[in-house]
Design an enzyme around this catalytic site. Structure first.
Site, mmCIF file in Angstrom:
data_model
loop_
_atom_site.group_PDB
_atom_site.id
_atom_site.type_symbol
_atom_site.label_atom_id
_atom_site.label_comp_id
_atom_site.label_asym_id
_atom_site.label_seq_id
_atom_site.Cartn_x
_atom_site.Cartn_y
_atom_site.Cartn_z
ATOM 1 N N LYS A 87 -15.283 -9.695 8.367
ATOM 2 C CA LYS A 87 -14.355 -10.238 7.874
ATOM 3 C C LYS A 87 -15.232 -11.615 7.495
ATOM 4 C CE LYS A 87 -10.887 -7.193 8.570
ATOM 5 N NZ LYS A 87 -10.170 -7.347 6.745
ATOM 6 N N CYS B 75 -10.262 -1.014 14.410
ATOM 7 C CA CYS B 75 -10.870 -2.725 15.301
ATOM 8 C C CYS B 75 -11.019 -2.926 16.529
ATOM 9 C CB CYS B 75 -9.608 -3.268 14.679
ATOM 10 S SG CYS B 75 -9.849 -3.303 12.511
ATOM 11 N N GLU C 126 -14.481 -13.010 -5.571
ATOM 12 C CA GLU C 126 -12.711 -12.706 -5.963
ATOM 13 C C GLU C 126 -12.304 -13.437 -5.080
ATOM 14 O OE1 GLU C 126 -14.813 -10.880 -4.944
ATOM 15 O OE2 GLU C 126 -14.478 -8.690 -4.334
ATOM 16 N N CYS D 287 -8.260 -1.986 4.095
ATOM 17 C CA CYS D 287 -8.153 -2.719 5.042
ATOM 18 C C CYS D 287 -9.631 -3.274 5.792
ATOM 19 C CB CYS D 287 -7.144 -2.882 6.074
ATOM 20 S SG CYS D 287 -5.967 -1.919 5.965
ATOM 21 N N SER E 79 -7.322 1.688 -2.424
ATOM 22 C CA SER E 79 -6.867 1.253 -2.869
ATOM 23 C C SER E 79 -7.074 -0.235 -3.012
ATOM 24 C CB SER E 79 -5.605 0.493 -1.362
ATOM 25 O OG SER E 79 -4.340 -0.381 -0.916
ATOM 26 N N GLU F 87 2.146 1.660 -3.352
ATOM 27 C CA GLU F 87 0.802 2.058 -3.863
ATOM 28 C C GLU F 87 1.235 3.546 -4.500
ATOM 29 O OE1 GLU F 87 -3.153 -0.615 -3.438
ATOM 30 O OE2 GLU F 87 -3.276 1.467 -4.733
ATOM 31 N N GLU G 230 -15.980 -10.946 4.360
ATOM 32 C CA GLU G 230 -15.053 -10.286 2.929
ATOM 33 C C GLU G 230 -14.250 -11.722 2.567
ATOM 34 O OE1 GLU G 230 -11.273 -7.901 4.092
ATOM 35 O OE2 GLU G 230 -11.217 -9.432 4.874
ATOM 36 N N GLU H 88 1.024 -1.060 -0.074
ATOM 37 C CA GLU H 88 0.133 0.091 -0.123
ATOM 38 C C GLU H 88 0.643 1.320 0.360
ATOM 39 O OE1 GLU H 88 -3.547 -0.644 1.865
ATOM 40 O OE2 GLU H 88 -3.848 1.434 2.918
#
Lengths: 456, 181
Positions: free
Chosen positions: A239, A384, A247, A180, A200, A163, A242, A160
């Site tokens: 999560k 978190c 994908e 994230c 990102s 990036e 996710e 990241e």
């Protein structure tokens, strides 16, 4: 279909405290009635799970008894805590089965914030750091490989950070947002898909770890990836969603098979009869386990930003930071802006804590007044550590103090670690040398980066 | 004048029925630890959030001056300690006379648990029960926890003498105001 978050209509009293904490206005219904979730809006952050106090009474006359509800919620049958109306789907039963299946290899990762929350469900002090005990407990549970999400948090910074530098140097899309937090990502996909290029492309540390477990990890240990059951332990309910995204199959199969919350890990440890308090600490396994303080602070608001700046500063200037503690980006109470001088470049940052606070920032982008480069967004109020999957604080008047202890514990662990910058992580360096090549390289692109999907 | 017992009173106009008071009550009396994972028995509150049509509010012991529960108890397990009506639960035989005697339904019979397991009366094969009701958080320095945790401030401690005096003053103030006109 299995849900991630649900409100039990039999138990909900319609008090609507969850509607007050829901950052996206996804909960509602007629006054005085049990509330319902609008799944087109819900981002699965689980703040409703944390606040709900409507519990199933002893021998209540609900149509389904406790035993049935426990099973339907995916909880282990030994779970003794009360069942609340707002809850997340559990995966304790499935993980237990995998741990007792001789035909599979189990690999596990734990997110940073888990180790400052887990102790609370064992009656220990709030925020007590149990990084080492947690690793020992996972081994005792029978996980074959005990890796760490903190490792891939360091890896995330490499990707990241690179990036961001690339976007700045090559006039790419700015500002760049962190990716994230799965609730934040889902929110963008649902409500603001027009800014998806600002996200990102990095996968979250959970998914980077998942992709590496069944590729690099299996390669090193000569294991058939199809035999691996990849488990993560997260302070987060989103999560679970996710991990199930279609994908997220960089390894050829689902990269993360099962996600437990911190609470579910505590249940699993109790179910196995492990005396958690008495465990000796141990270290995660090599080659996907070593971590630095930078990877660890991902678990608290401002942490990803600080970790990225620690590395970005050195990558750009070639010099070490005077003070590695970048206090200007810590303790956001909604929106916190800072300007960090990195060589000739004044990097403007924004740290958003709580998804309800992101709207004005998005507005600035849309009306062209945004002058910042990098934005960290975490859906939960303090990152978190206050996630929907963390141990559930019982008394509202203690919440603030508990979160403060968890946050403090995060920074304390960072300060005590010998390495505190992601690019100093020797296992990350080894991973690039032996397997990935370079940040943003071909293999990284294949395994560690993703794309977004318009929803709704 | 005899000091009248204080008691906790719910406000049906403010209560949203969240049961945070019930959870806090159970936790304060039975749970060590700050998170849900520390609760290893069913929740046994000493106040009872009750809904009738549109109105929801908690019902709890009024610490009655004539304590019908105490008078009904054949085991003399219910007694006054200062201005609080308390139950010596070890003495309780589970006869339910207190439950019947209480005009509010403020006493519940609940099974005893030790270390997360229900205590069974061996010869009977039945759980051992005891009377459970509001003790005004007798051993808690800050007083009743339910009042503290209510997100709507729908609970308050009624101190009868003070309540009466305040209302006397209010009544006179109202009349005084009328004279001024």
């Amino acid at each position: 279909m299995q849900y991630t978050i649900e409100i039990d209509q039999e138990l909900c009293t319609g008090c609507r405290r969850c509607t007050d904490v829901c950052p996206v206005g996804a909960i509602g219904g007629p006054e005085g009635m049990p509330v319902e979730i609008n799944y087109d809006k819900c981002c699965f952050c689980g703040q409703c799970v944390q606040i709900c106090s409507a519990y199933q009474e002893y021998k209540s006359d609900t149509s389904k008894p406790r035993e049935i509800k426990i099973k339907e919620r995916g909880l282990l049958e030994s779970v003794k805590e009360p069942l609340f109306a707002a809850h997340n789907m559990g995966h304790g039963r499935e993980v237990w089965q995998a741990l007792h299946n001789p035909d599979v290899v189990t690999m596990v990762q734990c997110a940073p914030a888990v180790r400052v929350g887990l102790a609370e469900d064992f009656g220990m002090e709030s925020g007590e750091l149990v990084a080492g005990k947690m690793i020992t407990a996972l081994r005792k549970l029978g996980f074959d490989k005990v890796y760490d999400t903190n490792f891939t948090a360091d890896l995330t910074i490499m990707e990241e950070g690179s990036e961001l530098i690339k976007r700045i140097q090559e006039n790419g899309v700015l500002p760049m947002f962190t990716s994230c937090c799965p609730a934040w990502v889902k929110y963008v996909e649902q409500e603001h898909f027009d800014i998806q290029a600002n996200l990102s492309t990095c996968k979250s540390p959970q998914q980077m770890a998942g992709a590496l477990f069944k590729t690099y990890g299996t390669q090193v240990d000569k294991i058939d990836p199809k035999k691996v059951v990849s488990v993560s332990v997260m302070p987060c309910t989103a999560k679970k969603f996710e991990a199930s995204r279609s994908e997220m199959k960089a390894s050829g199969c689902q990269d993360v098979d099962l996600v437990l919350t911190t609470r579910e890990l505590a249940n699993l440890i109790k179910h196995a009869g492990i005396d958690f308090k008495k465990l000796e600490p141990s270290q995660p396994d090599s080659v996907l386990g070593a971590y630095t303080g930078a990877g660890h602070i991902f678990g608290v608001t401002g942490g990803v930003m600080e970790a990225a700046l620690r590395t970005g500063y050195e990558l750009i200037t070639g010099k070490a930071l005077d003070d590695i503690n970048i206090l200007d980006v810590r303790y956001s109470e909604g929106v916190k802006r800072a300007t960090i001088q990195v060589g000739d470049l004044a990097v403007k940052t924004v740290v958003v804590a709580g998804l309800a606070n992101v709207a004005p920032i998005l507005e600035e982008i849309k009306n062209g007044t945004a002058d910042f480069h990098f934005v960290e967004v975490m859906a939960c109020p303090q990152g978190c550590i206050s996630g929907g999957g963390q141990p559930k604080v019982l008394l509202e008047n203690e919440r603030k103090e508990v979160y403060a202890s968890r946050s403090q514990s995060m920074y304390k662990h960072d300060e005590e670690l010998p390495l505190r910058k992601s690019h100093d992580n020797p296992e990350v360096a080894k991973l690039y040398k032996d397997f990935l090549g370079k940040p943003l390289g071909h293999k990284s692109h294949e395994l560690l980066h993703t794309h977004y999907v318009r929803r709704g | 004048m005899e000091k009248l017992s204080p008691f906790v009173l719910g406000d049906g106009k403010k209560c949203i029925g969240c049961k945070a008071c019930e959870i806090a009550c159970h936790v304060s009396h039975n749970v060590e630890g700050i998170t849900a994972g520390n609760i290893d028995t069913p929740v046994f509150p000493k106040l009872f959030v009750t809904r009738v049509e549109e109105v929801t509010m908690p019902v709890q012991c009024h610490h009655c001056e004539d304590a019908p529960c105490a008078q009904a108890c054949l085991e003399k397990a219910i007694y006054f300690e200062g201005d609080k009506v308390l139950i010596q639960t070890e003495k309780c035989k589970g006869c339910k006379d207190c439950l019947v005697a209480c005009p509010f339904g403020a006493v519940e019979l609940v099974p005893r648990f030790t270390k997360g397991e229900v205590v069974i009366q061996e010869n009977l094969g039945k759980p051992l029960l005891y009377g459970n009701k509001c003790d005004l958080c007798n051993t808690r320095k800050q007083g009743p926890i339910c009042i503290e945790v209510c997100p709507e401030k729908a609970l308050r401690l009624v101190e009868p003498h003070k309540e009466k005096k305040d209302k006397n003053i209010k009544a006179v103030a109202t009349i005084a105001g009328m004279f001024k006109k």
